[in-house]
Scaffold this active site. Structure first.
Site, PDB file in Angstrom:
ATOM      1  N   ALA A   1       0.807  -1.244   0.000  1.00 16.29           N
ATOM      2  CA  ALA A   1       0.000   0.000   0.000  1.00 16.29           C
ATOM      3  C   ALA A   1       0.828   1.277   0.000  1.00 16.29           C
ATOM      4  CB  ALA A   1      -1.018   0.031   1.136  1.00 16.29           C
ATOM      5  N   ALA A   2       2.137   1.169  -0.197  1.00 19.42           N
ATOM      6  CA  ALA A   2       2.946   2.401  -0.285  1.00 19.42           C
ATOM      7  C   ALA A   2       2.512   3.224  -1.505  1.00 19.42           C
ATOM      8  CB  ALA A   2       4.431   2.050  -0.377  1.00 19.42           C
ATOM      9  N   GLY A   3       2.330   2.538  -2.631  1.00 20.57           N
ATOM     10  CA  GLY A   3       1.885   3.245  -3.847  1.00 20.57           C
ATOM     11  C   GLY A   3       0.501   3.850  -3.647  1.00 20.57           C
ATOM     12  N   ASP A   4      -0.381   3.112  -2.966  1.00 21.53           N
ATOM     13  CA  ASP A   4      -1.737   3.616  -2.716  1.00 21.53           C
ATOM     14  C   ASP A   4      -1.690   4.860  -1.822  1.00 21.53           C
ATOM     15  OD1 ASP A   4      -2.709   1.419  -4.122  1.00 21.53           O
ATOM     16  OD2 ASP A   4      -2.904   0.212  -2.310  1.00 21.53           O
TER      17      ASP A   4
HETATM   18  O1  RIB Z   1      -1.682  -2.049  -3.232  1.00 20.82           O
HETATM   19  C1  RIB Z   1      -1.878  -2.934  -2.176  1.00 20.82           C
HETATM   20  C2  RIB Z   1      -3.154  -3.673  -2.340  1.00 20.82           C
HETATM   21  O2  RIB Z   1      -3.076  -4.481  -3.495  1.00 20.82           O
HETATM   22  C3  RIB Z   1      -3.494  -4.625  -1.220  1.00 20.82           C
HETATM   23  O3  RIB Z   1      -4.210  -4.018  -0.173  1.00 20.82           O
HETATM   24  C4  RIB Z   1      -4.258  -5.720  -1.928  1.00 20.82           C
HETATM   25  O4  RIB Z   1      -5.614  -5.766  -1.593  1.00 20.82           O
HETATM   26  C5  RIB Z   1      -4.062  -5.488  -3.414  1.00 20.82           C
HETATM   27  O5  RIB Z   1      -5.179  -4.971  -3.987  1.00 20.82           O
END
Ligand code: RIB
Length: 305
Positions: free
Chosen positions: A250-253
């Site tokens: 989730a760093a990119g998110d």
């Molecule tokens: O970017 C991380 C996410 O990728 C995770 O939370 C997982 O659910 C996938 O979708």
């Protein structure tokens, strides 16, 4: 009034195992721990934008199961508007994640309910899109839905961000004209451009190619190396804050959600990129997807170690 960010995308329950290393084909490894954690690229980006100062609405689907309820509750706990999160007759999306001792991960996702987010269903919540300042999409829902959301965002005059994740092939060519900010990582930039991307120099070449293909502006995230911005006139490298990573999930998110929240609040592109990078750097110092995402206060208080 806080700026309004609308995320159209996935919600997944992450089933996370820590192991000394990622398993090879046919191999069984003894894991060190297991946890179920709320995730999904769409939901993670929504949580990041909300914790980092934006008013957020989520457009997506969960299954009629315990994971679906938990995924929705996790967003509601962040004051994210879930009127456009539909419950459908399928199982909720899941992601099987292994994180190794070097903080690298390997992920397999099963779309489940995310596959039910059709263009028609997004059309039912057009008023949510109309209220947005910034619209964010990723690629964990059907392509037709992403194409519709990008086009509708452009028609409504919104700032449109596409995080093309996960990507293993080029995007439909007609999408590019509807994208203000394309934010891939290195492997996604390579899949989209057809060029190798494994350094700052090769990222520059790929970013230039993606602009030629029609993207408005491109930000290639380079992990610990920071990110590379391109807008057709200039290329600029933004170094990342140095931190000790424990889990990069989730760093990119976090970067995408933080960048969107900052941009929507009126920050310049450069300020929004630096803000997103600090948020992402903080997220890799903690385990899990949504639990790792920092608050606005934590980002503001961050000092480079
Ligand atoms: O970017 C991380 C996410 O990728 C995770 O939370 C997982 O659910 C996938 O979708």
């Amino acid at each position: 009034m806080p700026a309004k960010v609308v995320v159209i995308g996935s919600l997944n329950m992450d089933l996370v195992t820590r192991a000394p290393r990622l398993p090879r084909g046919g191999e069984t490894l003894i894991g060190q721990s297991f946890a179920t954690v709320s995730g999904g690229k769409g939901a993670n980006q929504a949580v990041a934008a909300a914790r980092l100062g934006a008013q957020v609405s989520m457009v997506g689907c969960v299954g009629r199961d315990a994971y679906g309820e938990a995924l929705r509750d996790a967003l509601l706990a962040e004051q994210i508007d879930c009127q456009a999160v539909s419950t459908v007759d399928d199982s909720s999306g899941v992601a099987l994640i292994v994180v190794d001792d070097n903080s690298q991960n390997a992920i397999v996702i099963v779309a489940g309910a995310n596959g039910a987010l059709t263009p028609a269903l997004v059309g039912c919540f057009d008023s949510v899109l109309q209220a947005a300042d910034v619209i964010i999409c990723q690629l964990e829902v059907p392509d037709a839905t992403v194409g519709h959301a990008l086009k509708r965002g452009r028609e409504l005059g919104k700032t449109v961000i596409l995080n093309p994740a996960p990507a293993s092939r080029p995007l439909p060519a007609h999408w590019y004209a509807n994208i203000d900010y394309l934010i891939p990582n290195e492997s996604e930039a390579s899949a989209l451009s057809g060029l190798p991307v494994d350094s700052r120099q090769t990222a520059q070449v790929a970013a230039t190619r993606l602009i030629e293909m029609g993207a408005g502006k491109v930000i290639i995230t380079l992990g610990a190396e920071g990110s590379l911005f391109a807008d057709g006139q200039r290329l600029e490298h933004f170094p990342a804050p140095l931190v000790k990573a424990v889990d990069t999930t989730a760093a990119g998110d976090t970067f995408v959600g933080g960048f969107a929240a900052a941009l929507a609040s009126g920050k310049s592109e450069a300020e929004a990129i630096r803000f997103g990078q600090v948020a992402a750097a903080l997220s890799v110092t903690r385990a899990g997807a949504q639990p790792s995402i920092p608050t606005l206060g934590e980002v503001q208080a961050f000092k480079t170690p």
